[in-house]
Design an enzyme around this catalytic site. Sequence first.
Site, PDB file in Angstrom:
ATOM      1  CG  HIS A  35      -1.622   1.285   1.474  1.00 35.73           C
ATOM      2  ND1 HIS A  35      -2.437   1.950   0.591  1.00 35.73           N
ATOM      3  CD2 HIS A  35      -1.518   2.089   2.562  1.00 35.73           C
ATOM      4  CE1 HIS A  35      -2.825   3.106   1.133  1.00 35.73           C
ATOM      5  NE2 HIS A  35      -2.264   3.202   2.331  1.00 35.73           N
ATOM      6  CG  HIS A  48       1.084   6.951   4.167  1.00 33.28           C
ATOM      7  ND1 HIS A  48       1.395   6.122   3.129  1.00 33.28           N
ATOM      8  CD2 HIS A  48      -0.193   6.631   4.511  1.00 33.28           C
ATOM      9  CE1 HIS A  48       0.356   5.348   2.843  1.00 33.28           C
ATOM     10  NE2 HIS A  48      -0.613   5.635   3.665  1.00 33.28           N
ATOM     11  CD  GLU A  62      -3.345   6.284  12.733  1.00 35.82           C
ATOM     12  OE1 GLU A  62      -3.424   7.337  12.108  1.00 35.82           O
ATOM     13  OE2 GLU A  62      -3.994   6.049  13.773  1.00 35.82           O
ATOM     14  CG  ASP A  63      -1.355   1.650  10.789  1.00 34.00           C
ATOM     15  OD1 ASP A  63      -2.137   2.263  11.526  1.00 34.00           O
ATOM     16  OD2 ASP A  63      -1.524   1.506   9.570  1.00 34.00           O
ATOM     17  CG  ASP A 103      -3.528   7.000   2.396  1.00 33.09           C
ATOM     18  OD1 ASP A 103      -3.319   5.783   2.238  1.00 33.09           O
ATOM     19  OD2 ASP A 103      -4.042   7.482   3.428  1.00 33.09           O
ATOM     20  CG  ASP A 131     -21.515  18.244 -21.126  1.00 33.45           C
ATOM     21  OD1 ASP A 131     -22.448  17.486 -20.781  1.00 33.45           O
ATOM     22  OD2 ASP A 131     -21.257  19.314 -20.562  1.00 33.45           O
TER      23      ASP A 131
HETATM   24 MN    MN Z   1      -2.513   4.646   4.013  1.00 36.09          MN
END
Ligand code: MN
Length: 723
Positions: free
Chosen positions: A49, A74, A78-79, A141, A261
């Site tokens: 990811h 990134h 957090e993880d 992301d 359109d």
């Molecule tokens: Mn992510």
Amino acid sequence: MIYTIDMLIDKIEESEKSYDIDKIKAAYALADEAHRGVLRSSGDPYISHPVAVAYILLDKFCMDTDTICAALLHDVVEDTDIGLDVIQKKFGEDVARLVDGVTKIGQVPLNTREEQHAENIRKILIAMSKDIRVIIIKLADRLHNMRTLESRPPEKQRKTSLETMNFYAPIAHRLGISDVKEEMEDIALRYLDPYGFKEIESQLDLHKDERNSFIDKIKAMISERISDIQPPPIIEGRVKSIYSIYKKVYVKGKDFSEIYDIYAVRVILQTVVECYNVLGIIHDMFRPIPYRFKDYIAMPKPNRYQSLHTTVIGREGIPFEVQIRTQEMHNTAQYGVAAHWKYKAGIQGSVAGEKRFDWIRQILEQQQEADDVEQISEAIKVDLAPDDVYVFTPKGDVITLPAGSNVIDFAYAIHTEVGNKMTGAKVGGRMVSFDHTLNTGDIVEILTSGSENYGPNRNWGEIAKTNEAKAKIRSWFKRERREENIECGKSALDREMRRNGIADDEDLLLEIAHRQRIETIDDLYAAIGYGGVQLTKIITRLKEEQARQQKQNAALPIDVEKTIADNNKRAQKNGVILDGIDDCAVKYAQCCNPLPGDDIIGFVTRGYGVSIHKTDCPNVAIGLSGENKDRWIKAHWAVNSSSAFRATIDIIAEDRTALIADVTTAIASNRIPIHEINAHFLKNGNANIIVTVEVSGIEQLKNIIQRLQKVPGVISAERTGKQ
Ligand code: MN
């Protein structure tokens, strides 16, 4: 498709820009180790990811080395157990700041159905990602999460799609990244309205070959007519995004065949002059549909989009849209702010970037998508509110507070009772002190006490920053802690009087109290106690008054002031008859200001006589159920009372000249003395006049209020219990 580090490295090597490959590899190594053993719901290793996100940023936007590193890292903070400090040490301040920004905006709760509210949250997301690269990483992301949404459980698919539709796609749109915006919307639509999506998809599929040959034919025709332009223009043709068609069919209620359109042909040229020339040629070749021509070159869209748009009808009677723009305009249209990295090499870091992107912030902070320049500047003017912070309740509601506000302000902004019962607060899940200053994006949880006797601390009034919180704290102490306020105020006043060498003089104190519209010395102590009256002001008055009296006493043999005060006391006492008590000092409670005619009840205070309340005063209800309930006694008005009573009337009126004169005339014509009058302007342009009058009873007061209500411009006139 699983993205690997090798694909990323290949892509970097293909690039014309120079990258720090070692740094990127090191970022990958750290992320790979941190996420090791973790799988995504698709079954792919988690690391695929962040690599995919980095790949999107590189492939689509040619973002710089630090952005690619931050993309790889990134989700690490957090993880996993790896902290920001590690990232900062290894990859520098810039990467750490980007990762921190992405982590923080990822924690903003996104759950709302209200458009206005959604707009606020979009503003918060922007405000929090101080560096524009943060939001571009977040978009990449989200784009990858959307692309891989299939493997997630249905309710997660819906939630993520809703968030994307409400928050991320509009942000991509504001940033002018139409590419990402369209892809996000199409995927989100697939999950939010699978039937609607399929329907349009199949309609488009139905005559796919015919459509393609139609577009090819148009392209060829245009190409031939403008073949003398050098270098040769780029001509693109396509069917518009499913969501844009969906909106027209389902939201605007148009028939599929009415949509002009579905087809768009794009002509990309070198100069603006060529653009207008080609427009003329197109209008010569095909019949233009009236009112469908838009000149976004002369008047760019707020997101800086520039192009000429026209809708024309081809030979077969099929309408199509033509967009004409220069290469540079095209870059901006496709990649928006990110075109900066893709097409303008050599600018590194956020410091150089920051200033250039001032306009971005302005655009993003705009309330609405404006279509012309006038609207844009108007929106910017109204909307910039840099002095506010936006913070969240745990449920995701946004509370707007002035910058510098703290936990106490937040608690009282939620609800007075939440403030009064606050025992502690958590910001981002961690306990903080009451004076903790809040930042935009903080999620604040207030812990409260269930105990009825619990209340705010006395020093909160000083810690709080907002007037709202201060006022609420004051009013709590005023209401709930009378005995304590009296004690507290008395000792503070005594101390200050001693310090200033002011002699103890109860009559003088009472006189000063009366001038503050305070009836008794006790009330004065209480007011000092809860902060309703400034101690320094009282001390100054006392000093002045004592000086004046000393001077007067030297001249007059009789103490005039004292005589007046004594008369007042006597007059007051005679107005009320108390059951079972004959000669007793009587005072009228400030909280409800009872008037003759009101139903009343008395409370035997400790040492200051009986205080008279209206029976419907909230303090009576509280008092009757409290520990001092035995001290309440029956009371009623003496008939033919000739005493004067003060009542306060609160008037709201449209402001106009001579308003106050008319109000005072109305009162004076009833021969009612005005004790005090205060007027101020309200934010909405109305005037608020608070007037204290002396009346003989409730009937007279009712009369005067009726009269006031008839004064031209008066919106409301009401008796108020407050002093
Ligand atoms: Mn992510």
